[in-house]
Each structure stands twice: as C-alpha cells, then as structure tokens.
Write an enzyme that holds these catalytic residues in place. Structure first.
Site, mmCIF file in Angstrom:
data_model
loop_
_atom_site.group_PDB
_atom_site.id
_atom_site.type_symbol
_atom_site.label_atom_id
_atom_site.label_comp_id
_atom_site.label_asym_id
_atom_site.label_seq_id
_atom_site.Cartn_x
_atom_site.Cartn_y
_atom_site.Cartn_z
ATOM 1 N N ARG A 79 12.319 -1.885 0.464
ATOM 2 C CA ARG A 79 11.972 -1.184 -0.777
ATOM 3 C C ARG A 79 11.761 -2.182 -1.911
ATOM 4 O O ARG A 79 12.515 -3.155 -2.036
ATOM 5 C CB ARG A 79 13.065 -0.174 -1.147
ATOM 6 N N ASP A 80 10.730 -1.909 -2.719
ATOM 7 C CA ASP A 80 10.449 -2.763 -3.871
ATOM 8 C C ASP A 80 11.615 -2.674 -4.853
ATOM 9 O O ASP A 80 12.134 -1.591 -5.130
ATOM 10 C CB ASP A 80 9.139 -2.333 -4.543
ATOM 11 N N ASN A 132 -2.489 -6.997 -3.253
ATOM 12 C CA ASN A 132 -3.025 -7.814 -4.334
ATOM 13 C C ASN A 132 -3.276 -9.222 -3.802
ATOM 14 O O ASN A 132 -2.503 -9.737 -2.996
ATOM 15 C CB ASN A 132 -2.026 -7.855 -5.495
ATOM 16 N N VAL A 168 3.871 -12.640 -5.905
ATOM 17 C CA VAL A 168 4.652 -13.329 -4.877
ATOM 18 C C VAL A 168 3.676 -13.848 -3.827
ATOM 19 O O VAL A 168 2.936 -13.066 -3.218
ATOM 20 C CB VAL A 168 5.685 -12.378 -4.237
ATOM 21 N N HIS A 205 1.779 -9.403 1.280
ATOM 22 C CA HIS A 205 2.554 -8.156 1.331
ATOM 23 C C HIS A 205 1.652 -6.980 0.997
ATOM 24 O O HIS A 205 0.732 -7.091 0.192
ATOM 25 C CB HIS A 205 3.748 -8.197 0.366
ATOM 26 N N MET A 206 1.954 -5.869 1.652
ATOM 27 C CA MET A 206 1.250 -4.617 1.397
ATOM 28 C C MET A 206 2.222 -3.663 0.718
ATOM 29 O O MET A 206 3.342 -3.470 1.182
ATOM 30 C CB MET A 206 0.764 -4.039 2.723
HETATM 31 P P1 5GP Z 1 2.607 -8.380 -6.261
HETATM 32 O O1 5GP Z 1 2.417 -8.246 -7.738
HETATM 33 O O2 5GP Z 1 2.764 -9.825 -5.844
HETATM 34 O O3 5GP Z 1 1.570 -7.657 -5.448
HETATM 35 O O4 5GP Z 1 3.954 -7.625 -5.939
HETATM 36 C C1 5GP Z 1 5.191 -8.236 -5.840
HETATM 37 C C2 5GP Z 1 6.216 -7.135 -5.751
HETATM 38 O O5 5GP Z 1 7.426 -7.697 -5.289
HETATM 39 C C3 5GP Z 1 6.534 -6.458 -7.094
HETATM 40 O O6 5GP Z 1 6.268 -5.069 -6.991
HETATM 41 C C4 5GP Z 1 8.011 -6.761 -7.312
HETATM 42 O O7 5GP Z 1 8.701 -5.688 -7.904
HETATM 43 C C5 5GP Z 1 8.495 -7.058 -5.902
HETATM 44 N N1 5GP Z 1 9.610 -7.986 -5.831
HETATM 45 C C6 5GP Z 1 9.680 -9.206 -6.424
HETATM 46 N N2 5GP Z 1 10.843 -9.815 -6.123
HETATM 47 C C7 5GP Z 1 11.519 -8.965 -5.308
HETATM 48 C C8 5GP Z 1 12.795 -9.038 -4.668
HETATM 49 O O8 5GP Z 1 13.531 -10.018 -4.781
HETATM 50 N N3 5GP Z 1 13.153 -7.985 -3.903
HETATM 51 C C9 5GP Z 1 12.352 -6.885 -3.739
HETATM 52 N N4 5GP Z 1 12.806 -5.899 -2.956
HETATM 53 N N5 5GP Z 1 11.138 -6.786 -4.335
HETATM 54 C C10 5GP Z 1 10.733 -7.813 -5.106
#
Ligand code: 5GP
Length: 115
Positions: free
Chosen positions: A28-29, A86, A95, A99-100
């Site tokens: 989970r996010d 993204n 990140v 990731h999806m």
């Molecule tokens: P992006 O913007 O790279 O597509 O999405 C990265 C996602 O990773 C974000 O929605 C953010 O909330 C999530 N995220 C970042 N760090 C962590 C973490 O340490 N644990 C979890 N579960 N989600 C994370």
C-alpha cells in the site's frame, strides 16, 4: 544504494505488503490518493519503463496481472480503477524504481488536467 522500494521488497523497512511472488511485490502507498492505492514493483531493481529490456517482458506482464488480481481482491474491479506508471521528470516519477500505481475506490475524474 538500494532504492526505498528494494528495501521494502527485502523486508528491511516495513510496508503493508499485499502480494509478493518471485517477480513482483505489491504494497500500500504510504500516502494514498484514493481508498485503494497499491504500488506494484519488480523485485529486481529496474529504474523505470525506459530502462525495461525486452527480456524483462515477463516481469512487466506480471505487474499488470497482479494489479488485475488485487483490484478484484480490493473490491474495485467492478467499479473500475486506474493503473498508472509515471516515467521520468515530466511523468512525475519520484522513486527511481519501476512501479505501477493501482488506484480506485472512488471516481477518479479525467486522466489529466489540460493545463
Ligand atoms: P511516483 O511519483 O514515483 O510515481 O510515486 C511514488 C509513490 O511512492 C508515491 O505515491 C509515494 O507516496 C510512494 N512512496 C514513497 N515512499 C514510500 C515508502 O517508503 N513506502 C510506501 N509504502 N510508499 C512510498
């Protein structure tokens, strides 16, 4: 340095993991944008879609199939949901570990703002 997601995959740092197999992990996010917001990541560190190689088609496919199963498990399949990957700075990738996002559980509105 391993990515934050690699450290979740290995169990080094905690996350609410909802699925793990030999190719992908889903959790989970930490900052959910919808009632269901799950991230599906390859166990192997791949920086993003642009770094995917043809030989990694199996892991790319597994990400979608796991998203499908989790959407059913979460009860959002009938109502609908969105899968988002993204890629790079303009894509809003924060990140650098592929990731999806599986998001659902409420109407999500238009895909993009047109501004
Ligand atoms: P992006 O913007 O790279 O597509 O999405 C990265 C996602 O990773 C974000 O929605 C953010 O909330 C999530 N995220 C970042 N760090 C962590 C973490 O340490 N644990 C979890 N579960 N989600 C994370």
């Amino acid at each position: 340095m391993p990515t934050i997601f690699s450290r979740i995959v290995s169990g080094e740092i905690p996350a609410d993991i909802v699925h793990q197999d030999e190719l992908v992990t889903a959790f989970r996010d930490v900052s959910p944008a919808a009632p269901t917001h799950i991230l599906i990541v390859p166990n192997q560190e791949i920086s993003g879609v642009d770094a995917l190689e043809d030989s990694q088609a199996q892991v790319a496919g597994r990400m979608i199939l796991v998203a499908r199963d989790l959407a059913r498990q979460e009860g959002v399949a009938a109502g609908g949901y969105r899968l988002i990957i993204n890629c790079g700075p303009d894509g809003g990738q924060e990140v650098m570990h592929l990731h999806m996002h599986l998001v659902g559980g409420r109407p999500l509105g238009p895909m993009l703002s047109r501004g």
